[in-house]
Design a protein around this motif. Structure first.
Motif: not given
Length: 923
Positions: A200-226
């Motif tokens: 339940e460390m949602y803020d830390d997860a959001a920091t990773l997701l908002n990073h440029e690399i994290g955004q690119k991974i989510c654009e190409t990986s369906l499981v990460c985007d899910e």
């Protein structure tokens, strides 16, 4: 390996590869004559013997090889297959762990030890092995194996609740301290996000997701985007998700339905996120958001045109949610949108299912919708034919109760037949592998006749439905949907052989047997009543069980392979798949049906009783998953009626309560008929026991659980089965004390087993101790206490057979379907067979004289005569009924009953007559 030895062993491998197991054994014996201590050859021989089902010989060889503590890769691989075939998975783990301890620098042995633990779900040991390998070989892959093993251990139901966060924090510390950041690999990044979500460390997860690399991974990986979507919802950032979805829909032309749902959720977030009544200001703000969202969806629908349905479906969903939240302003908006959707996509086969959630029209709206549909009927081209099919389905869906009269339903059935026959012209030149475009009209005919049967109670309507659907099935051989309807109708008519034929023609394979076998195997014992009857349902049970046998090995290999290739996002799905199959409700329902048929078809001997007792006790502790698919059966009945599935169920489908009740019945009966107790059972068991369940209910003693009645069980039983359940409880309570007194003690049984073991090669019994002299005499020991006093049978036992005879007489004199008659007879026969099973121990005269059970034996005889007399009367009536159906007059009656479907242009008299010849009752 030397060249000479390789030349000697090559024929063994060739024989094993070609499944020539007897030749492999002979080749092994030839080598062992010259090299009696060759461990590899012994392992290969054990493998061949396992495949030949020679368990005792293979056990002896396997133990010899294991005692040598092998480290050779060929021996280890062969032994892994041997032990897996014997169900000794814990021995596989121990074998690889022993080999790895002898050669701790061997990276391959370490990997195999890790995979051995993975295959059995031993995550704690797997994590320890992976940690050790990472320290030794400094490979980041092993670090992530350790991390993900800790995550899986935390998710394991056997892990104490307090330990789970500790394991997750350990995994997070390891992933944060690694040499390579997690975002260098999408699957490692997925593991990182998964841990943060679980903690339940949602803020830390959001920091990773908002990073440029994290955004690119989510654009190409369906499981990460899910998992990103999931984290953002848990974080409460639903509106932010909605803004991102709006950009994707409009600018990136993303038509993933999840993006539309994200925008819909964001639109209504201010109202849906709280249970408090919304203020006027909140309603006004949400209304404004609705207008903006409507504009987005309308723009997407305009841009897509006929290329994509998402925009129009999103508009329909928007209006539906608007109405549900009390913000609806235009009462005709949904109807107008539905008309617009039908105008654009009415020629698509999915149109009916797409519109179904939005069509609960009433009054004037229903009249306008009906008028709109009636103006769209056309049969000029295949496309207009599909549009007309959707018209008829949609019209039928909104029929009111007043419109469902026998006369109107008969008229609709005849209209459906007419348009079906007209539509066949579009499929005249299609090969047998293709579906007829007009198939859905035939399905509508079946629905109309089933509705007529429910309205009138006349069996002739079911016969008409069967004849029409048989004709349609002959024209469209690959239409499984038509066959699904026929399976249900034939079961109602008491023609299980025809139902089984159609099920087999569907060519159900692999995991589909878990989701679909209930169609043919629910209460299958009802269709196979006697040893001289139909045993094909027993064969079907065995065939359908293959998926569960292969799952235990194949899915474990998939999990190991996913670890090897670092596809962590797949592992949890594989584990869930394995768990759902291993603990499938249908698997165990099918097992109980097979046991019920075995009791009816096979001699009631110790081998049957002991083997089934052990298996049923394993099942009893499981927490089951219901994977059965009932939605696969087409349903085009009006919304004011029950579905086709509900209408055509001969009885309420058995569930977890039914399974629990019948497991209790048969475990208790087998326990009393068997000489085994848990001590003896443990010493005779070859493979591993299943993992114990953590359910507090399962911690109670087995005997206490077997007599405990639960309301869930009673609710799942039919009325006849409730009587049967009470009968079995009374029977077991009556004869139980006599069984306990006569049953030989464990020491006598173990002594006898040891004697048998000495006479043949095999696996020595675990911790076998010889019985003391005089402890056993011909399988029976002397008793110090007096035998229990003989009591008269409880009144409930003879009354059960009288009640079932009364039920049978009442049903046979009415208009009941054959399936109801067969259920009554099957339940009565099962009660008689259980009585025979529970009293077979007391048949020998020596037992009666030794324990002075003459009065008890007379009671058994009186009950046996009474029960067999009633069953003979029932069988005579059923046989007579079956003979009447099989006569020319019976076929003529079938043809006459189907007169409404006979047409010179299609369903001719000859075809109906042929089906009448095939239609026969089980009796």
């Amino acid at each position: 390996m030397s060249t000479a030895l390789d030349r000697q062993i090559r024929p063994i491998y060739d024989a094993l590869d070609t499944q020539s197991n007897k030749s492999a054994v002979l080749a092994c014996n030839k080598v062992l004559k010259k090299q009696p201590n060759n461990v590899l050859v012994k392992a290969l021989k054990a493998l061949a013997l396992v495949r030949l089902q020679k368990v005792e010989e293979s056990l002896l060889l396997a133990d010899e090889v294991l005692a040598k503590k092998p480290t050779d890769d060929g021996v280890l691989t062969a032994m892994m297959h041997v032990l897996r075939g014997l169900g000794r998975h814990s021995d596989i783990v121990a074998m690889f762990e022993t080999a790895y301890k002898q050669h701790p620098q061997n990276e391959d042995l370490g990997t195999q030890t890790f995979f051995a633990n993975v295959r059995v779900g031993n995550w704690k040991a797997a994590q320890q092995v992976a940690t050790k390998m990472h320290k030794q070989f400094q490979d980041d892959r092993y670090l992530y194996w350790s991390i993900f093993s800790a995550v899986l251990q935390a998710n394991d139901m056997a892990t104490p609740e307090a330990l789970r966060p500790v394991l997750l924090k350990l995994a997070l510390r390891l992933i944060s301290s690694g040499n390579t950041p997690s975002y260098f690999n999408p699957d490692r990044f997925y593991v990182h996000l998964l841990i943060l979500r679980e903690l339940e460390m949602y803020d830390d997860a959001a920091t990773l997701l908002n990073h440029e690399i994290g955004q690119k991974i989510c654009e190409t990986s369906l499981v990460c985007d899910e998992i990103r979507r999931d984290i953002m919802k848990l974080k409460g950032a639903c509106k932010q998700e909605g803004e991102q979805a709006k950009v994707k829909i409009l600018e990136k032309k993303d038509r993933n339905w999840l993006e539309f749902l994200s925008l819909l959720d964001a639109t209504f977030w201010d109202i849906a996120s709280t249970s408090e009544p919304a203020s006027e200001d909140v309603k006004a703000a949400v209304t404004e958001e609705i207008a903006k969202t409507r504009k987005v969806f309308s723009e997407a629908a305009t841009v897509d045109g006929l290329k994509d349905r998402s925009g129009l479906l999103a508009l329909l969903e928007l209006e539906k949610r608007t109405k549900s939240h009390g913000l609806w302003t235009d009462a005709c908006e949904i109807r107008m949108m539905a008309e617009n959707y039908f105008s654009q996509f009415g020629d698509k086969a999915c149109c009916y299912e797409d519109l179904l959630p939005y069509l609960a029209f009433e009054g004037e709206e229903l009249e306008q919708w009906t008028s709109f549909l009636n103006s769209r009927k056309s049969f000029d081209t295949p496309d207009t034919l599909q549009r007309s099919i959707n018209v008829y389905k949609l019209l039928r869906y909104n029929l009111t109760s007043a419109e469902l009269t026998p006369e109107l339903e008969l008229a609709r059935a005849q209209e459906y037949i007419k348009v079906y026959l007209d539509g066949l012209k579009f499929g005249v030149n299609l090969p047998d592998t293709e579906l007829q475009p007009a198939d859905d009209f035939a399905i509508l005919v079946g629905h109309a006749y089933v509705s007529l049967w429910k309205l009138t109670g006349e069996e002739s309507h079911l016969q008409s439905a069967a004849a029409t659907l048989e004709y349609a099935s002959a024209r469209s051989k690959q239409s499984y949907r038509i066959r699904l309807l026929l399976i249900r109708i034939y079961h109602l008519l008491g023609a299980p052989a025809l139902a089984l034929d159609h099920y087999r023609l569907m060519n159900v394979k692999q995991v589909q047997t878990d989701t679909l076998s209930h169609l043919i195997l629910s209460r299958a014992a009802m269709w196979s009543l006697a040893p001289l009857g139909d045993i094909t349902y027993m064969s079907e049970c065995m065939e359908a069980s293959q998926i569960y046998m292969s799952n235990s090995t194949e899915t474990a290999e998939f999990i190991a392979r996913a670890f090897s290739t670092e596809r962590y996002s797949q592992i949890i799905d594989f584990i869930e798949f394995e768990d759902r199959l291993d603990n499938s409700l249908q698997r165990d329902l099918m097992k109980v049906e097979h046991v019920r048929m075995r009791v009816a078809h096979e001699p009631l001997n110790a081998e049957l009783v002991d083997m089934e007792l052990i298996e049923l006790k394993f099942i009893f502790d499981r927490i089951h998953h219901d994977n059965r698919d009932f939605e696969v059966i087409p349903n085009y009945q009006p919304r004011c009626q029950p579905s086709f599935n509900e209408q055509t169920l001969p009885l309420k489908p058995p569930g977890a309560g039914w399974l629990s009740a019948y497991l209790k019945v048969y475990i208790r009966a087998f326990q009393e008929a068997s000489d085994l107790d848990e001590t003896v059972e443990d010493k005779l068991l070859i493979g591993d026991r299943p993992k114990p369940s953590n359910d507090p209910e399962n911690q109670l003693p087995l005997r206490e659980r077997l007599v405990k009645k639960r309301q869930e069980e009673i609710d799942d039983l039919s009325e006849d089965e409730k009587l049967f359940y009470e009968y079995t409880l009374a029977l077991s309570e009556w004869v139980g004390p006599y069984h306990d007194y006569v049953r030989p003690p464990p020491s006598a049984l173990l002594a006898e087993a040891a004697k048998s073991n000495d006479l043949k090669p095999g696996h020595p019994l675990k911790s076998m101790a010889a019985a003391a002299n005089g402890s056993a005499t011909n399988g029976h020991s002397k008793k110090d206490e007096e035998p229990p006093a003989v009591k008269e049978s409880p009144e409930l036992i003879p009354k059960f057979f009288d009640d079932m005879k009364s039920r049978f007489d009442a049903v046979i004199s009415g208009t009941a379907l054959p399936s109801e008659l067969l259920h009554i007879v099957a339940t009565t026969q099962e009660a008689y067979l259980l009585f025979a099973l529970e009293t077979v121990r007391f048949k020998p005269n020596s037992i009666i004289k030794q324990y002075k059970f003459g009065q008890l034996a007379q009671s058994f005889k009186d009950l046996r005569v009474k029960a067999s007399s009633i069953l003979n009367e029932m069988s005579t009536v059923l046989a007579k009924l079956g003979e009447e159906v099989a006569t020319p007059d019976g076929r003529k009656a079938f043809v006459q009953a189907s007169s409404s479907i006979q047409d010179s242009s299609g369903v001719r008299l000859y075809f109906v007559s042929v089906k009448a010849s095939a239609h026969h009752f089980t009796v």
